[in-house]
Enzyme design. Sequence first.
Site, PDB file in Angstrom:
ATOM      1  N   LYS A 111      -3.679  20.622   3.544  1.00 45.14           N
ATOM      2  CA  LYS A 111      -4.954  21.097   4.113  1.00 45.14           C
ATOM      3  C   LYS A 111      -4.728  22.332   4.985  1.00 45.14           C
ATOM      4  O   LYS A 111      -5.524  23.258   4.988  1.00 45.14           O
ATOM      5  CB  LYS A 111      -5.624  20.009   4.960  1.00 45.14           C
ATOM      6  N   LYS A 194      -3.558  17.879  -9.634  1.00 46.72           N
ATOM      7  CA  LYS A 194      -4.485  16.792  -9.977  1.00 46.72           C
ATOM      8  C   LYS A 194      -5.920  17.297 -10.056  1.00 46.72           C
ATOM      9  O   LYS A 194      -6.269  18.314  -9.452  1.00 46.72           O
ATOM     10  CB  LYS A 194      -4.376  15.679  -8.945  1.00 46.72           C
ATOM     11  N   LYS A 197     -12.088  17.263  -6.271  1.00 47.83           N
ATOM     12  CA  LYS A 197     -13.515  17.564  -6.077  1.00 47.83           C
ATOM     13  C   LYS A 197     -13.711  19.039  -5.770  1.00 47.83           C
ATOM     14  O   LYS A 197     -14.668  19.652  -6.188  1.00 47.83           O
ATOM     15  CB  LYS A 197     -14.054  16.772  -4.886  1.00 47.83           C
TER      16      LYS A 197
HETATM   17  P1  TYM Z   1     -10.951  10.715  -2.627  1.00 47.78           P
HETATM   18  O1  TYM Z   1     -12.389  10.672  -2.288  1.00 47.78           O
HETATM   19  O2  TYM Z   1     -10.264  12.012  -2.662  1.00 47.78           O
HETATM   20  O3  TYM Z   1     -10.688   9.997  -3.981  1.00 47.78           O
HETATM   21  C1  TYM Z   1     -11.193   8.689  -4.226  1.00 47.78           C
HETATM   22  C2  TYM Z   1     -10.245   7.908  -5.081  1.00 47.78           C
HETATM   23  O4  TYM Z   1     -10.007   8.599  -6.304  1.00 47.78           O
HETATM   24  C3  TYM Z   1      -8.616   8.773  -6.509  1.00 47.78           C
HETATM   25  N1  TYM Z   1      -8.370  10.061  -7.141  1.00 47.78           N
HETATM   26  C4  TYM Z   1      -7.583  10.228  -8.197  1.00 47.78           C
HETATM   27  N2  TYM Z   1      -6.857   9.363  -8.914  1.00 47.78           N
HETATM   28  C5  TYM Z   1      -6.176   9.858  -9.967  1.00 47.78           C
HETATM   29  N3  TYM Z   1      -6.189  11.160 -10.332  1.00 47.78           N
HETATM   30  C6  TYM Z   1      -6.902  12.058  -9.655  1.00 47.78           C
HETATM   31  N4  TYM Z   1      -6.929  13.321 -10.029  1.00 47.78           N
HETATM   32  C7  TYM Z   1      -7.632  11.608  -8.517  1.00 47.78           C
HETATM   33  N5  TYM Z   1      -8.439  12.222  -7.619  1.00 47.78           N
HETATM   34  C8  TYM Z   1      -8.862  11.256  -6.776  1.00 47.78           C
HETATM   35  C9  TYM Z   1      -7.999   8.727  -5.109  1.00 47.78           C
HETATM   36  O5  TYM Z   1      -6.658   8.331  -5.175  1.00 47.78           O
HETATM   37  C10 TYM Z   1      -8.869   7.720  -4.430  1.00 47.78           C
HETATM   38  O6  TYM Z   1      -8.421   6.420  -4.702  1.00 47.78           O
HETATM   39  N6  TYM Z   1      -8.731   9.243   1.547  1.00 47.78           N
HETATM   40  C11 TYM Z   1      -9.488   8.783   0.422  1.00 47.78           C
HETATM   41  C12 TYM Z   1     -10.746   8.025   0.788  1.00 47.78           C
HETATM   42  C13 TYM Z   1     -10.506   6.883   1.692  1.00 47.78           C
HETATM   43  C14 TYM Z   1      -9.886   5.649   1.342  1.00 47.78           C
HETATM   44  C15 TYM Z   1      -9.880   4.894   2.534  1.00 47.78           C
HETATM   45  C16 TYM Z   1      -9.347   5.141   0.163  1.00 47.78           C
HETATM   46  C17 TYM Z   1     -10.859   6.827   3.006  1.00 47.78           C
HETATM   47  N7  TYM Z   1     -10.464   5.634   3.488  1.00 47.78           N
HETATM   48  C18 TYM Z   1      -9.339   3.589   2.560  1.00 47.78           C
HETATM   49  C19 TYM Z   1      -8.812   3.857   0.202  1.00 47.78           C
HETATM   50  C20 TYM Z   1      -8.816   3.103   1.387  1.00 47.78           C
HETATM   51  C21 TYM Z   1      -9.878   9.997  -0.395  1.00 47.78           C
HETATM   52  O7  TYM Z   1      -9.974  11.087   0.098  1.00 47.78           O
HETATM   53  O8  TYM Z   1     -10.168   9.728  -1.673  1.00 47.78           O
END
Ligand code: TYM
Length: 329
Positions: A111, A194, A197
């Site tokens: 970041k 990867k 968003k």
């Molecule tokens: P976020 O919003 O970026 O993504 C949500 C979930 O999607 C998975 N993910 C992916 N998996 C495989 N390939 C990809 N290209 C890919 N992009 C996203 C992420 O691994 C995630 O599981 N920090 C987290 C949100 C969060 C969270 C938590 C998750 C906040 N608190 C507690 C689990 C438990 C996040 O930014 O995910």
Amino acid sequence: MDIIVSGIRSTGNLHLGNYFGAIKNFVKMQHKNHCYFFIADFHSLTTHPTPDDLYEKTKQVLSEYIACGIDPEVATIYLQSDLPEVAELYLLLNMNAYVGELERTTTFKEKVRLQPNNVNAGLLTYPVLMAADIIIHKAVKVPVGKDQEQNLEMTRRFARRFNHMYKVDYFPEPVPYNFGESLIKIPGLDGKGKMGKSEGNGIFLSEDPESISQKVMRAVTDSGPTRNNQEMSEPVKNLFTLMTVVSESGTVEFFRNKYNNCEIRYGEMKQQLVDDIILFTKPFREKILDISSNENYLRKVVREGAEKARESAAKTIRDVRKIIGFKSF
Ligand code: TYM
């Protein structure tokens, strides 16, 4: 019956990476476990959304969760910001989280590189809030994609540290989970990294066919193999990975053989991928539109979800306050 927690930021529409990395697993786990799925709208504030954007994106992600098959009658779906207990646990855990270890996390360093003008304290303590999200329900499994592995390692560390510090065996150490398989990383269409968003390299579940076609046809490839069984370049490997998740195994085999015999035409492979992604996303697209137009239903889902989630969160906060030594006079 295990306690499961997972969440998704409300910074943008859900993409194929979110689905295959995390949501597909949530959906499979919800019937046999005690599941909490939330929308990480506190976390999304690190990117400074406008108030309208915050609301609209949260509503969209909520509709997408449900359209993907997370059933509010079975699992507990809620908004992170509806649980003040999470914010309190975050504050308490921050006292035992060290700046050095937070600065060393890969996601934070990334970041700092990507947004040098907005390195806020929320980004630094992001893993602490994530730990609070998870251990507030004393979860043991967390269905996430590969990119969250390090954050989960931090969660375990904070849980362990709390137990050690107060000489209790209160918080379990939760593990990232994908049914005994290794965690998944769905690649983007830009040939590197990867699907994300904000990277502009993703396909959204709500994306219309025209736009899916444009994006896939523009995906990065290479000039094609010149020897039989030549090792694939990163961008081509990525296209095959995408095909593996959305297409029939026979289709993947067909193009793999073509690649191995140097007969592959990437245009043909991409067209197949377009067709398969459109077919795969069509039912989601229709359901998302339907659900997002029903605000009364969505309001009911998050209100009931928050009520259920707060029961478990409030108990944890009561216990934690007692363990730490807060007493009323
Ligand atoms: P976020 O919003 O970026 O993504 C949500 C979930 O999607 C998975 N993910 C992916 N998996 C495989 N390939 C990809 N290209 C890919 N992009 C996203 C992420 O691994 C995630 O599981 N920090 C987290 C949100 C969060 C969270 C938590 C998750 C906040 N608190 C507690 C689990 C438990 C996040 O930014 O995910």
